[in-house]
Write an enzyme that holds these catalytic residues in place. Structure first.
Site, mmCIF file in Angstrom:
data_model
loop_
_atom_site.group_PDB
_atom_site.id
_atom_site.type_symbol
_atom_site.label_atom_id
_atom_site.label_comp_id
_atom_site.label_asym_id
_atom_site.label_seq_id
_atom_site.Cartn_x
_atom_site.Cartn_y
_atom_site.Cartn_z
ATOM 1 N N GLY A 40 0.804 -1.226 0.000
ATOM 2 C CA GLY A 40 0.000 0.000 0.000
ATOM 3 C C GLY A 40 0.833 1.269 0.000
ATOM 4 O O GLY A 40 0.530 2.217 -0.738
ATOM 5 N N ASP A 60 -6.999 2.335 5.469
ATOM 6 C CA ASP A 60 -6.492 1.117 6.125
ATOM 7 C C ASP A 60 -7.164 1.043 7.492
ATOM 8 O O ASP A 60 -7.821 2.002 7.929
ATOM 9 C CB ASP A 60 -4.950 1.186 6.281
ATOM 10 C CG ASP A 60 -4.321 -0.206 6.386
ATOM 11 O OD1 ASP A 60 -4.713 -0.974 7.301
ATOM 12 O OD2 ASP A 60 -3.443 -0.531 5.568
ATOM 13 N N ASP A 176 3.224 -10.957 -12.593
ATOM 14 C CA ASP A 176 3.688 -12.125 -13.359
ATOM 15 C C ASP A 176 4.266 -11.670 -14.702
ATOM 16 O O ASP A 176 5.280 -12.197 -15.172
ATOM 17 C CB ASP A 176 2.531 -13.109 -13.579
ATOM 18 C CG ASP A 176 1.929 -13.574 -12.258
ATOM 19 O OD1 ASP A 176 2.706 -13.867 -11.340
ATOM 20 O OD2 ASP A 176 0.692 -13.619 -12.152
ATOM 21 N N HIS A 203 -3.063 -16.800 -10.890
ATOM 22 C CA HIS A 203 -1.938 -16.219 -10.147
ATOM 23 C C HIS A 203 -1.566 -17.110 -8.958
ATOM 24 O O HIS A 203 -1.717 -16.727 -7.810
ATOM 25 C CB HIS A 203 -2.280 -14.798 -9.678
ATOM 26 C CG HIS A 203 -1.156 -14.180 -8.889
ATOM 27 N ND1 HIS A 203 0.063 -13.859 -9.462
ATOM 28 C CD2 HIS A 203 -1.029 -13.881 -7.578
ATOM 29 C CE1 HIS A 203 0.872 -13.379 -8.530
ATOM 30 N NE2 HIS A 203 0.231 -13.384 -7.369
ATOM 31 N N MET A 255 5.511 -5.397 -6.509
ATOM 32 C CA MET A 255 4.043 -5.447 -6.629
ATOM 33 C C MET A 255 3.454 -4.047 -6.712
ATOM 34 O O MET A 255 2.504 -3.815 -7.466
ATOM 35 C CB MET A 255 3.441 -6.218 -5.443
ATOM 36 C CG MET A 255 1.927 -6.328 -5.514
ATOM 37 S SD MET A 255 1.388 -7.188 -7.027
ATOM 38 C CE MET A 255 0.315 -5.986 -7.760
#
Ligand SMILES: NC(=O)c1ccc[n+]([C@@H]2O[C@H](COP(=O)([O-])OP(=O)(O)OC[C@H]3O[C@@H](n4cnc5c(N)ncnc54)[C@H](O)[C@@H]3O)[C@@H](O)[C@H]2O)c1
Ligand SMILES: O=C(O)C[C@H](O)C(=O)O
Length: 304
Positions: A40, A60, A176, A203, A255
């Site tokens: 995040g 959050d 990926d 995934h 990511m």
């Protein structure tokens, strides 16, 4: 002088067509749910510097005031607001065009993504229920694992709420693709910025199917053994990072990069930029499986 004006006007038009001109770009609100986490935080940074974002909402269960204050000092146009706890979730989501969900627990060594199901399914269910209520038209980018399950869960939540649009729910499998490009370019000795590799399937482990036969530029220097090794490394990329982090979580920085690439494609699609193409795990008729990652283009990223 006149040619300088013409040159800068044509540059402006070119940028506008690409969705980068602040005067021509529609206002877009992006919400990140799980914004104080390992993914995040760097994702918040990358979305803050994306010129297509005018409003960035960071939600959050804890820690978002600090992240929002920090990111908000960056001198880019997006206005940043932090939201914390269930009673602020609705406000965080209201009016969002794109919602990115990296909320949930990550793997530790020895775990599979499926081991995260029990906790993350509940988190995703709660967040998607709120999305259906507060921003039912948003494009939803699901990062939380196991993606092969959290996406179908989200679909069921949206169906139950009567808001499901299969073209607006995406499992983010961009990491990926990012890995496949990096490993392929490295092995083939090609410039990585010019390389493209579609990755289809799902995934998790062997469901991740990099299509090196369709990679561009094609390479004739790779043997069958090389392709097998590249495939395995791409499929095990997440585990490689989990083991290297030795109990401190899974991929976060790569990511965040991949999540930012995919969210940018969604924003461009919403803004009508043509020829946006990304792989993603979506409801599908490509195989007999109800959900499958494949190359998406017009129709998914915009209504054209
Ligand atoms: N799709 C992919 O390719 C990919 C890649 C890497 C990680 N992941 C997954 O992303 C998820 C997050 O990973 P991470 O490393 O950022 O974990 P993390 O533990 O560092 O961060 C997760 C954040 O989610 C928050 N959170 C928990 N419940 C919440 C709720 N109900 N609402 C809002 N926020 C909530 C936590 O407070 C925390 O800040 C994991 O499930 C991980 O497996 C997916
Ligand atoms: O491997 C993980 O658990 C995280 C993520 O799915 C990844 O591919 O890095």
């Amino acid at each position: 002088m006149r040619s300088a004006v013409l040159k800068s006007t044509s540059e402006l038009l070119r940028r506008s067509r690409r969705g980068y001109s602040s005067s021509a770009t529609p206002e877009r609100k992006v919400a990140i749910l799980g914004a104080a986490g390992g993914i995040g935080q760097p994702l918040a940074l990358l979305m803050k510097i994306n010129p297509l974002v005018s409003s960035l909402s960071l939600f959050d269960i804890a820690g978002t005031p600090g992240v929002a204050a920090d990111v908000s000092h960056i001198n880019s146009p997006a206005l940043v607001k932090g939201f914390m706890g269930d009673d602020q979730l609705g406000e965080a989501l209201e009016g969002s065009d794109v919602v990115i969900i990296p909320a949930g627990v990550p793997r530790k060594p020895g775990m599979t993504r499926d081991d995260l199901f029990n906790i993350n399914a509940g988190i995703v269910k709660g967040l998607c229920t709120a999305i259906a209520k507060h921003c039912p038209n948003a494009l939803v980018n699901m990062i939380s694992n196991p993606v092969n399950s959290t996406v179908p869960i989200a679909a069921e939540v949206f169906k139950k709420a009567g808001t499901y649009d299969e073209k607006k729910l995406f499992g983010v499998t961009t990491l990926d693709v990012v890995r496949a490009k990096t490993f392929y370019a490295g092995k083939a000795g090609l410039p990585v910025s010019e390389v493209n590799v579609p990755v289809v399937g799902g995934h998790a482990g062997i469901t991740i199917l990099p299509l090196f036969s369709q990679a561009t530029p094609a390479s004739n220097s790779l043997s069958q053994e090389d392709i097998v090794a590249l495939t395995k490394r791409t499929q095990d990329g997440g585990t490689e990072v989990v083991e290297a982090k030795a109990g401190k979580g899974s991929a976060t920085l790569s990511m965040a990069y991949a999540g930012a690439v995919f969210a940018d494609a969604c924003l461009k699609g919403l803004n009508g930029v043509p020829d946006v193409v990304e792989c993603s795990y979506v409801q599908s008729t490509v195989t007999e499986l109800p959900f499958f990652a494949s190359k998406l283009q017009r129709g998914h990223f915009n209504s054209g």
